[in-house]
Motif scaffolding. Sequence first.
Motif, short mmCIF file in Angstrom:
data_model
loop_
_atom_site.label_atom_id
_atom_site.label_comp_id
_atom_site.label_asym_id
_atom_site.label_seq_id
_atom_site.Cartn_x
_atom_site.Cartn_y
_atom_site.Cartn_z
N CYS A 1 0.70 -1.12 -0.19
CA CYS A 1 0.10 -0.06 -0.07
C CYS A 1 0.90 1.10 -0.02
O CYS A 1 1.37 1.44 1.02
CB CYS A 1 -1.03 0.08 1.26
SG CYS A 1 -1.99 1.64 1.28
N PRO A 2 1.07 1.87 -1.23
CA PRO A 2 1.90 2.98 -1.43
C PRO A 2 1.70 4.13 -0.02
O PRO A 2 2.63 4.76 0.33
CB PRO A 2 1.78 3.62 -2.75
CG PRO A 2 1.02 2.49 -3.36
CD PRO A 2 0.41 1.62 -2.36
N GLU A 3 0.38 4.29 0.36
CA GLU A 3 0.17 5.37 1.08
C GLU A 3 0.49 5.10 2.44
O GLU A 3 1.17 5.68 3.48
CB GLU A 3 -1.33 5.86 0.91
CG GLU A 3 -1.71 6.16 -0.25
CD GLU A 3 -3.48 6.45 -0.42
OE1 GLU A 3 -4.10 6.56 0.50
OE2 GLU A 3 -3.78 6.21 -1.66
N VAL A 4 0.45 3.67 2.89
CA VAL A 4 0.87 3.48 4.25
C VAL A 4 2.31 3.47 4.13
O VAL A 4 3.01 3.62 5.32
CB VAL A 4 0.11 2.02 4.37
CG1 VAL A 4 0.68 1.59 5.85
CG2 VAL A 4 -1.30 2.18 4.67
N ALA A 5 3.04 2.69 3.23
CA ALA A 5 4.36 2.62 3.23
C ALA A 5 5.08 4.04 3.15
O ALA A 5 6.15 4.38 3.55
CB ALA A 5 4.86 1.93 1.85
N GLY A 6 4.18 5.04 2.49
CA GLY A 6 4.78 6.50 2.76
C GLY A 6 4.47 7.21 4.13
O GLY A 6 5.06 8.23 3.97
N GLY A 7 3.96 6.38 5.05
CA GLY A 7 4.01 7.07 6.23
C GLY A 7 2.28 7.38 6.82
O GLY A 7 2.29 7.88 8.06
N LEU A 8 1.48 7.10 5.93
CA LEU A 8 -0.07 7.49 6.22
C LEU A 8 -0.50 6.49 6.97
O LEU A 8 -0.29 5.51 6.95
CB LEU A 8 -0.57 8.01 4.94
CG LEU A 8 -0.23 9.10 4.18
CD1 LEU A 8 -1.07 9.32 2.84
CD2 LEU A 8 -0.19 10.56 4.99
N PRO A 9 -1.29 7.02 8.15
CA PRO A 9 -2.19 6.00 9.09
C PRO A 9 -3.56 5.44 8.38
O PRO A 9 -3.86 6.08 7.32
CB PRO A 9 -2.35 7.03 10.26
CG PRO A 9 -2.77 8.54 9.64
CD PRO A 9 -1.75 8.44 8.62
N THR A 10 -3.82 4.46 8.91
CA THR A 10 -5.19 4.03 8.59
C THR A 10 -6.12 3.84 9.73
O THR A 10 -5.64 3.44 10.78
CB THR A 10 -5.05 2.26 8.04
OG1 THR A 10 -3.98 2.53 6.89
CG2 THR A 10 -6.13 1.86 7.61
N PRO A 11 -7.07 4.41 9.72
CA PRO A 11 -7.71 5.27 8.69
C PRO A 11 -6.96 6.44 8.59
O PRO A 11 -6.26 6.84 9.51
CB PRO A 11 -9.33 5.24 8.93
CG PRO A 11 -9.35 5.46 10.51
CD PRO A 11 -8.21 4.46 10.86
#
Length: 171
Positions: free
Chosen positions: A41-51
């Motif tokens: 998941c590029p967004e998570v890999a880039g440091g963004l949280p879920t949700p």
Amino acid sequence: MQKILVSRCLLGQRVRYDGGAHGPFGLLERWQQQGRIVPLCPEVAGGLPTPRAPAEIAGGQGAQVLDGHLPVLTIEGEDVTAAFVDGAEQACALVARHAIRIALLKARSPSCGNRENYDGTFSGTKVVGEGVTAAALRRIGVQVFSEEELPAAEAALMALEHGTSGTIDLG
């Protein structure tokens, strides 16, 4: 055996911005059993949280984000461009490490969308465009498909494994 980069949300992993997931689809389950899948998941890999807050690109053009011309903004106005670019760079590193030539990414995602994206107004309006990671992968020669193009992705994979070009024209 040819490896495939696949969006983690398509594998049933709850990494979407809203904490949700998609899939896995029958073909992806088979590819998992065969050991072909490299998940990201590029967004998570880039440091963004879920949700996380939903994000969009003005005009839906990930290549313009990579070139420094457009930001990726959340619905709250936060600039998350750096995380999206970092995730795209990590995807490219995985592609190089595993000699990947095909990616199966989430349709209409600001990271992964390969044919259309949302226009940046958070109104649900779709435009022709691609996400940041999809644009980065295309630049290095990876064929990018969405979950809506599973037969074409499978055909491209088989073409690669049988020594043909593996390039599939989707129109």
